[in-house]
Design a protein around this motif. Structure first.
Motif, PDB file in Angstrom:
ATOM      1  N   LEU A 192      -9.435  23.138  21.208  1.00  0.00           N
ATOM      2  CA  LEU A 192      -9.761  22.218  20.223  1.00  0.00           C
ATOM      3  C   LEU A 192     -10.374  22.903  18.942  1.00  0.00           C
ATOM      4  O   LEU A 192     -11.386  23.671  19.015  1.00  0.00           O
ATOM      5  N   SER A 193      -9.959  22.111  17.769  1.00  0.00           N
ATOM      6  CA  SER A 193     -10.529  22.660  16.685  1.00  0.00           C
ATOM      7  C   SER A 193     -11.912  22.120  16.516  1.00  0.00           C
ATOM      8  O   SER A 193     -12.326  21.070  17.115  1.00  0.00           O
ATOM      9  N   GLY A 194     -12.635  22.500  15.541  1.00  0.00           N
ATOM     10  CA  GLY A 194     -14.031  21.960  15.406  1.00  0.00           C
ATOM     11  C   GLY A 194     -13.940  20.522  14.875  1.00  0.00           C
ATOM     12  O   GLY A 194     -14.652  19.610  15.214  1.00  0.00           O
ATOM     13  N   ARG A 195     -13.123  20.056  14.261  1.00  0.00           N
ATOM     14  CA  ARG A 195     -12.623  18.543  13.961  1.00  0.00           C
ATOM     15  C   ARG A 195     -12.177  17.870  14.808  1.00  0.00           C
ATOM     16  O   ARG A 195     -12.504  16.656  15.025  1.00  0.00           O
ATOM     17  N   GLU A 196     -11.344  18.238  15.975  1.00  0.00           N
ATOM     18  CA  GLU A 196     -10.920  17.824  16.911  1.00  0.00           C
ATOM     19  C   GLU A 196     -12.038  17.657  18.019  1.00  0.00           C
ATOM     20  O   GLU A 196     -12.163  16.609  18.625  1.00  0.00           O
ATOM     21  N   LEU A 197     -12.755  18.378  17.982  1.00  0.00           N
ATOM     22  CA  LEU A 197     -14.306  18.227  18.830  1.00  0.00           C
ATOM     23  C   LEU A 197     -14.996  17.218  18.167  1.00  0.00           C
ATOM     24  O   LEU A 197     -15.463  16.218  19.083  1.00  0.00           O
ATOM     25  N   LYS A 198     -15.115  17.140  17.042  1.00  0.00           N
ATOM     26  CA  LYS A 198     -15.905  15.763  16.483  1.00  0.00           C
ATOM     27  C   LYS A 198     -15.475  14.547  16.945  1.00  0.00           C
ATOM     28  O   LYS A 198     -16.011  13.513  17.373  1.00  0.00           O
ATOM     29  N   VAL A 199     -13.932  14.477  16.552  1.00  0.00           N
ATOM     30  CA  VAL A 199     -13.203  13.268  17.074  1.00  0.00           C
ATOM     31  C   VAL A 199     -13.437  12.979  18.242  1.00  0.00           C
ATOM     32  O   VAL A 199     -13.844  11.928  18.729  1.00  0.00           O
ATOM     33  N   LEU A 200     -13.329  13.819  19.316  1.00  0.00           N
ATOM     34  CA  LEU A 200     -13.504  13.618  20.789  1.00  0.00           C
ATOM     35  C   LEU A 200     -14.705  13.348  20.988  1.00  0.00           C
ATOM     36  O   LEU A 200     -14.918  12.239  21.910  1.00  0.00           O
ATOM     37  N   LYS A 201     -15.856  13.748  20.322  1.00  0.00           N
ATOM     38  CA  LYS A 201     -17.368  13.234  20.836  1.00  0.00           C
ATOM     39  C   LYS A 201     -17.515  11.772  20.325  1.00  0.00           C
ATOM     40  O   LYS A 201     -18.323  11.164  20.950  1.00  0.00           O
ATOM     41  N   PHE A 202     -16.836  11.557  19.263  1.00  0.00           N
ATOM     42  CA  PHE A 202     -17.098  10.302  18.839  1.00  0.00           C
ATOM     43  C   PHE A 202     -16.462   9.278  19.777  1.00  0.00           C
ATOM     44  O   PHE A 202     -16.785   8.050  20.196  1.00  0.00           O
ATOM     45  N   VAL A 203     -15.000   9.720  20.063  1.00  0.00           N
ATOM     46  CA  VAL A 203     -14.368   8.835  21.075  1.00  0.00           C
ATOM     47  C   VAL A 203     -15.166   8.580  22.466  1.00  0.00           C
ATOM     48  O   VAL A 203     -15.081   7.585  22.985  1.00  0.00           O
ATOM     49  N   ALA A 204     -15.583   9.663  22.651  1.00  0.00           N
ATOM     50  CA  ALA A 204     -16.511   9.622  24.038  1.00  0.00           C
ATOM     51  C   ALA A 204     -17.703   8.652  24.129  1.00  0.00           C
ATOM     52  O   ALA A 204     -18.140   8.246  25.057  1.00  0.00           O
ATOM     53  N   ALA A 205     -18.287   8.624  23.092  1.00  0.00           N
ATOM     54  CA  ALA A 205     -19.344   7.905  22.729  1.00  0.00           C
ATOM     55  C   ALA A 205     -18.676   6.147  22.476  1.00  0.00           C
ATOM     56  O   ALA A 205     -19.732   5.363  22.333  1.00  0.00           O
ATOM     57  N   GLY A 206     -17.524   6.004  22.545  1.00  0.00           N
ATOM     58  CA  GLY A 206     -17.023   4.513  22.696  1.00  0.00           C
ATOM     59  C   GLY A 206     -16.476   4.278  21.374  1.00  0.00           C
ATOM     60  O   GLY A 206     -16.261   2.849  21.190  1.00  0.00           O
ATOM     61  N   ASN A 207     -16.393   5.100  20.163  1.00  0.00           N
ATOM     62  CA  ASN A 207     -16.063   4.477  19.168  1.00  0.00           C
ATOM     63  C   ASN A 207     -14.429   4.393  18.834  1.00  0.00           C
ATOM     64  O   ASN A 207     -13.592   5.054  19.473  1.00  0.00           O
ATOM     65  N   SER A 208     -13.857   3.373  18.253  1.00  0.00           N
ATOM     66  CA  SER A 208     -12.539   3.248  18.048  1.00  0.00           C
ATOM     67  C   SER A 208     -12.179   4.037  16.965  1.00  0.00           C
ATOM     68  O   SER A 208     -12.809   4.906  16.220  1.00  0.00           O
ATOM     69  N   ASN A 209     -10.736   4.143  16.673  1.00  0.00           N
ATOM     70  CA  ASN A 209     -10.211   5.187  15.832  1.00  0.00           C
ATOM     71  C   ASN A 209     -10.820   4.853  14.414  1.00  0.00           C
ATOM     72  O   ASN A 209     -11.162   5.706  13.435  1.00  0.00           O
ATOM     73  N   LYS A 210     -10.779   3.476  14.065  1.00  0.00           N
ATOM     74  CA  LYS A 210     -11.407   3.016  12.952  1.00  0.00           C
ATOM     75  C   LYS A 210     -12.929   3.442  12.574  1.00  0.00           C
ATOM     76  O   LYS A 210     -13.259   4.161  11.527  1.00  0.00           O
ATOM     77  N   GLN A 211     -13.656   3.410  13.665  1.00  0.00           N
ATOM     78  CA  GLN A 211     -15.120   3.793  13.448  1.00  0.00           C
ATOM     79  C   GLN A 211     -15.177   5.347  13.455  1.00  0.00           C
ATOM     80  O   GLN A 211     -15.939   5.687  12.671  1.00  0.00           O
TER      81      GLN A 211
END
Length: 193
Positions: A131-150
């Protein structure tokens, strides 16, 4: 308590001795400088400086250092990070009772020591794209329960950009959906909760 138990087992061996103990990564680096042990046992999660940073610091100063990671993390990504940092071995705490002494002797002899189940995971995922650095950031936010919009708001990107990243993440991890991607990432040690 775990350190005391390990020390007691090692002290019972005629060819081994505990020369130092540390309760955090900074102490581990300082103790290595002072005592230069033949084999260092290092935990991944420690206060002040984590185990991987401590391994890198020791190996940068002492490239010949033989360090074995002791951990509860079975994930191939954590094992790979440890090996890339310079660890010569990776031992699960659940197997200390049966494998510790043999693993120490193996690392002391200059061999690498990786449990078969983790070696199999490493081999299985070796050819996969990380995973790229940006993909990791996205995945961490998703894991924290954030929606795509958030997630988009946090990263100052469009929601479509987040969706594109999620599509890549699902593909790279072989996941069916967001929850599955998070589960896989936690299991493999890509992210931690």
């Amino acid at each position: 308590m775990l350190r005391e138990g390990i020390a007691a087992v090692i002290q019972g061996e005629s060819d081994m001795a505990v020369v130092a103990e540390a309760s955090n990564g900074r102490e581990a680096v300082e103790s290595y400088r002072e005592f230069r042990p033949d084999v260092t046992l290092m935990d991944l999660l420690m206060p002040q400086m984590d185990g991987l940073v401590a391994v890198e610091a020791i190996r940068a100063e002492f490239p010949e250092a033989r360090i074995m990671i002791l951990t509860t993390y079975r994930g191939d990504v954590q094992a790979l990070r440890a090996l890339k940092a310079g660890a010569a071995g990776y031992l699960l705490k659940s197997t200390i009772r049966t494998e510790l002494l043999e693993a120490i002797r193996s690392v002391h002899a200059g061999r690498r020591r990786i449990p078969p189940e983790i070696a199999a995971e490493l081999a299985e995922h070796a050819a996969e794209e990380a995973l790229s650095g940006r993909e990791l950031k996205v995945l961490k936010f998703v894991a924290a329960g954030n929606s795509n919009k958030q997630v988009a708001a946090h990263l100052c990107v469009t929601e479509d950009t987040v969706k594109a990243h999620m599509k890549n993440i699902l593909s790279k991890l072989g996941a069916n959906d967001r929850t599955h991607a998070v589960t896989i990432a936690i299991k493999r040690g890509i992210i931690q909760m």
